[in-house]
Design an enzyme around this catalytic site. Structure first.
Site, PDB file in Angstrom:
ATOM      1  N   GLU A 248      -2.064   7.575  -5.327  1.00 41.93           N
ATOM      2  CA  GLU A 248      -2.259   6.994  -6.415  1.00 41.93           C
ATOM      3  C   GLU A 248      -3.853   7.318  -7.114  1.00 41.93           C
ATOM      4  O   GLU A 248      -3.954   7.026  -8.089  1.00 41.93           O
ATOM      5  CB  GLU A 248      -1.878   5.474  -6.456  1.00 41.93           C
TER       6      GLU A 248
ATOM      7  N   ASP B 121       4.921  -0.308  -6.765  1.00 42.54           N
ATOM      8  CA  ASP B 121       3.447  -0.789  -7.593  1.00 42.54           C
ATOM      9  C   ASP B 121       2.365   0.137  -6.987  1.00 42.54           C
ATOM     10  O   ASP B 121       1.461  -0.026  -7.532  1.00 42.54           O
ATOM     11  CB  ASP B 121       3.221  -2.082  -7.382  1.00 42.54           C
TER      12      ASP B 121
ATOM     13  N   HIS C  39      -0.250   0.009  -9.788  1.00 44.40           N
ATOM     14  CA  HIS C  39      -0.965  -1.307  -8.933  1.00 44.40           C
ATOM     15  C   HIS C  39      -1.313  -2.324  -9.890  1.00 44.40           C
ATOM     16  O   HIS C  39      -2.602  -2.578  -9.860  1.00 44.40           O
ATOM     17  CB  HIS C  39      -2.385  -0.312  -8.523  1.00 44.40           C
ATOM     18  N   GLN C  40      -0.264  -2.803 -10.383  1.00 41.99           N
ATOM     19  CA  GLN C  40      -0.568  -3.837 -11.365  1.00 41.99           C
ATOM     20  C   GLN C  40      -0.121  -5.372 -10.918  1.00 41.99           C
ATOM     21  O   GLN C  40      -0.441  -6.308 -11.428  1.00 41.99           O
ATOM     22  CB  GLN C  40       0.444  -3.486 -12.559  1.00 41.99           C
ATOM     23  N   ALA C  41       0.418  -5.212  -9.468  1.00 42.44           N
ATOM     24  CA  ALA C  41       0.902  -6.661  -9.144  1.00 42.44           C
ATOM     25  C   ALA C  41      -0.209  -7.766  -9.058  1.00 42.44           C
ATOM     26  O   ALA C  41      -0.056  -8.873  -9.356  1.00 42.44           O
ATOM     27  CB  ALA C  41       1.392  -6.407  -7.785  1.00 42.44           C
TER      28      ALA C  41
ATOM     29  N   ARG D 110       0.970  -1.328  -0.008  1.00 40.79           N
ATOM     30  CA  ARG D 110      -0.020  -0.006  -0.041  1.00 40.79           C
ATOM     31  C   ARG D 110       1.048   1.095   0.017  1.00 40.79           C
ATOM     32  O   ARG D 110       2.013   1.153   0.754  1.00 40.79           O
ATOM     33  CB  ARG D 110      -0.887   0.193   1.085  1.00 40.79           C
TER      34      ARG D 110
HETATM   35  P1  NAD Z   1      -2.209 -11.103   4.792  1.00 38.01           P
HETATM   36  O1  NAD Z   1      -3.168 -10.394   5.700  1.00 38.01           O
HETATM   37  O2  NAD Z   1      -2.216 -12.214   4.589  1.00 38.01           O
HETATM   38  O3  NAD Z   1      -0.758 -10.668   5.705  1.00 38.01           O
HETATM   39  C1  NAD Z   1      -0.539  -9.395   6.132  1.00 38.01           C
HETATM   40  C2  NAD Z   1       0.771  -9.797   7.137  1.00 38.01           C
HETATM   41  O4  NAD Z   1       0.971  -8.553   7.812  1.00 38.01           O
HETATM   42  C3  NAD Z   1       0.176 -10.508   8.250  1.00 38.01           C
HETATM   43  O5  NAD Z   1       1.010 -11.744   8.509  1.00 38.01           O
HETATM   44  C4  NAD Z   1       0.171  -9.581   9.427  1.00 38.01           C
HETATM   45  O6  NAD Z   1       0.226 -10.222  10.910  1.00 38.01           O
HETATM   46  C5  NAD Z   1       1.136  -8.631   9.163  1.00 38.01           C
HETATM   47  N1  NAD Z   1       0.988  -7.487   9.897  1.00 38.01           N
HETATM   48  C6  NAD Z   1      -0.106  -6.731  10.390  1.00 38.01           C
HETATM   49  N2  NAD Z   1       0.258  -5.706  11.176  1.00 38.01           N
HETATM   50  C7  NAD Z   1       1.684  -5.547  10.820  1.00 38.01           C
HETATM   51  C8  NAD Z   1       2.696  -4.645  11.581  1.00 38.01           C
HETATM   52  N3  NAD Z   1       2.327  -3.499  11.994  1.00 38.01           N
HETATM   53  N4  NAD Z   1       3.925  -5.027  11.246  1.00 38.01           N
HETATM   54  C9  NAD Z   1       4.368  -6.014  10.501  1.00 38.01           C
HETATM   55  N5  NAD Z   1       3.533  -6.939   9.883  1.00 38.01           N
HETATM   56  C10 NAD Z   1       2.263  -6.692  10.175  1.00 38.01           C
HETATM   57  O7  NAD Z   1      -2.137 -10.052   3.730  1.00 38.01           O
HETATM   58  P2  NAD Z   1      -1.607 -10.342   1.893  1.00 38.01           P
HETATM   59  O8  NAD Z   1      -2.759 -11.255   1.391  1.00 38.01           O
HETATM   60  O9  NAD Z   1      -0.296 -10.928   2.121  1.00 38.01           O
HETATM   61  O10 NAD Z   1      -1.477  -8.829   1.650  1.00 38.01           O
HETATM   62  C11 NAD Z   1      -0.375  -8.199   1.973  1.00 38.01           C
HETATM   63  C12 NAD Z   1      -0.724  -6.475   1.502  1.00 38.01           C
HETATM   64  O11 NAD Z   1      -0.451  -6.706   0.038  1.00 38.01           O
HETATM   65  C13 NAD Z   1      -1.956  -6.034   1.927  1.00 38.01           C
HETATM   66  O12 NAD Z   1      -1.832  -4.964   2.461  1.00 38.01           O
HETATM   67  C14 NAD Z   1      -2.787  -5.733   0.544  1.00 38.01           C
HETATM   68  O13 NAD Z   1      -3.346  -4.525   0.437  1.00 38.01           O
HETATM   69  C15 NAD Z   1      -1.473  -5.766  -0.583  1.00 38.01           C
HETATM   70  N6  NAD Z   1      -1.913  -6.153  -1.989  1.00 38.01           N
HETATM   71  C16 NAD Z   1      -1.671  -5.457  -2.935  1.00 38.01           C
HETATM   72  C17 NAD Z   1      -1.873  -5.881  -4.375  1.00 38.01           C
HETATM   73  C18 NAD Z   1      -1.457  -5.235  -5.414  1.00 38.01           C
HETATM   74  O14 NAD Z   1      -2.052  -5.271  -6.526  1.00 38.01           O
HETATM   75  N7  NAD Z   1      -0.349  -4.232  -5.570  1.00 38.01           N
HETATM   76  C19 NAD Z   1      -2.715  -6.921  -4.496  1.00 38.01           C
HETATM   77  C20 NAD Z   1      -3.347  -7.454  -3.175  1.00 38.01           C
HETATM   78  C21 NAD Z   1      -2.723  -7.326  -1.925  1.00 38.01           C
END
Ligand code: NAD
Length: 332
Positions: free
Chosen positions: A263, A258, A295-297, A234
């Site tokens: 954005e 990304d 934001h393509q990932a 994010r």
């Molecule tokens: P998830 O919920 O499976 O994992 C998130 C992890 O972060 C968990 O293990 C959690 O314990 C940890 N966490 C929470 N608070 C924390 C903190 N203060 N410090 C460190 N770690 C902490 O989520 P995910 O499915 O692995 O997704 C991760 C991120 O990727 C999300 O924020 C999501 O928005 C982002 N994402 C981006 C895209 C993209 O297209 N760029 C697509 C999907 C998800």
């Protein structure tokens, strides 16, 4: 069941058409986003399907309910653009909590390799028949230390990919995954150790009050000179102004982004004919050691399939049984 689908992009349609046909659902695609000006388009539909930039505030929710729309189906995980509290008891809010973590983790590695092996530069050069290698020296990933912040679904996959490259993987998570640590794939350390020891840092934690600007001026000052920063999570995890200063000071070696804090009005759209108002983003993009993707990932065929299957499944479950396991409540 009839669904009004807002903010449609061409890539959304094949997978949604496939699952709509399987489930006997009708979808009408609208290019416009859902907001107070466009909500009347939902007349005659049972549900609306929305994405990250639709505005589903109290006024939109009240109008949807008055039009007889029974569900708001988000085709993404995040729901910060929906007033969930206001929707409670009026209209169901559904989401896609998880889809291919490989899509995001693999894009992160693609960005890292492109950056450190200068592929983005080499591609442009060879198209111009410039076959010089000057300035394209990269470095091996094998033996390097990567710090993974957030070891959930995506962070874990990224850590495993790095392990496969022969890297030392350090991890930081508020809730460490014991099984991952026990497998020997990662070593959990403190955030300060991540900053002090990592040659590459990759962000995979959610955006919360705790993690807002987790990479700020202070954090960057603790990092090794030449650190490569990867953010596919994010935008607001990184203070972009502080990152820009650290790049100018030659302390950050490269950044692959990304996502970007501001954005919202730019990404997903063709702004090539416009003057970019955001000086920080423009300056970052101008840097030879910064790669920005829009934001393509998430954008793989598999992830789009997962999203369509879950979104249609959510609606079918709600309309057939009155319940859906992916319903969002404001207490979450
Ligand atoms: P998830 O919920 O499976 O994992 C998130 C992890 O972060 C968990 O293990 C959690 O314990 C940890 N966490 C929470 N608070 C924390 C903190 N203060 N410090 C460190 N770690 C902490 O989520 P995910 O499915 O692995 O997704 C991760 C991120 O990727 C999300 O924020 C999501 O928005 C982002 N994402 C981006 C895209 C993209 O297209 N760029 C697509 C999907 C998800």
């Amino acid at each position: 069941m009839k669904i009004a689908f807002f903010d449609t992009k061409k890539y959304d349609m094949p997978a949604f058409d496939e699952y709509a046909e399987i489930s006997g659902v009708t979808i009408k695609y609208f290019e416009t986003r859902l907001n107070q000006d466009t909500v009347e388009l939902a007349q005659g539909f049972d549900a609306v399907c929305v994405f990250v930039n639709d505005t589903v505030n109290a006024a939109v929710i009240d109008r949807l309910a008055a039009l007889g729309v029974r569900a708001i189906a988000l085709r993404c995980a995040g729901f910060n653009n929906v007033d969930v509290k206001h929707a409670e008891g009026k209209i169901a809010v559904l989401r896609v909590p998880a889809y291919s973590p490989y899509a995001v983790a693999e894009h992160t590695m693609a960005l890292l390799l492109s950056s450190i092996r200068r592929i983005h530069k080499a591609y442009i050069r060879s198209r111009d028949f410039n076959f010089s290698l000057a300035g394209l020296t990269g470095f091996d990933l094998h033996g390097k230390t990567v710090g993974v912040i957030g070891t959930g679904r995506i962070g874990k996959v990224f850590a495993r990919i790095c392990e496969g490259f022969g890297m030392h993987v350090l991890a930081y998570d508020k809730y460490p995954d014991r099984a991952l640590a026990d497998s020997g794939a990662v070593r959990y350390v403190s955030l300060d150790e991540i900053f002090a020891e990592s040659e590459i840092i990759s962000l995979h934690c959610p955006l919360t009050e705790d993690t807002y600007h987790i990479i700020d001026e202070k954090a960057l000052a603790k990092c090794r000179t030449g650190v490569v920063l990867l953010n596919t999570s994010r935008g607001a995890l990184v203070d972009a102004e502080a990152l820009l200063s650290a790049i100018k000071a030659r302390r950050v070696g490269a950044a692959c982004l990304d996502v970007y804090e501001e954005e919202g009005d730019l990404f997903f759209e063709d702004n090539s004919g416009h003057i970019l108002e955001d000086d920080i983003l423009a300056r970052l993009i101008s840097m030879p050691n910064v790669i920005v993707t829009s934001h393509q990932a998430f954008l793989t065929a598999e992830a789009l399939e997962n999203i369509a299957e879950t979104t249609i499944g959510n609606l079918v479950s709600l309309f057939d049984t009155g319940k859906c396991e992916n319903e969002v409540h404001h207490t979450l």
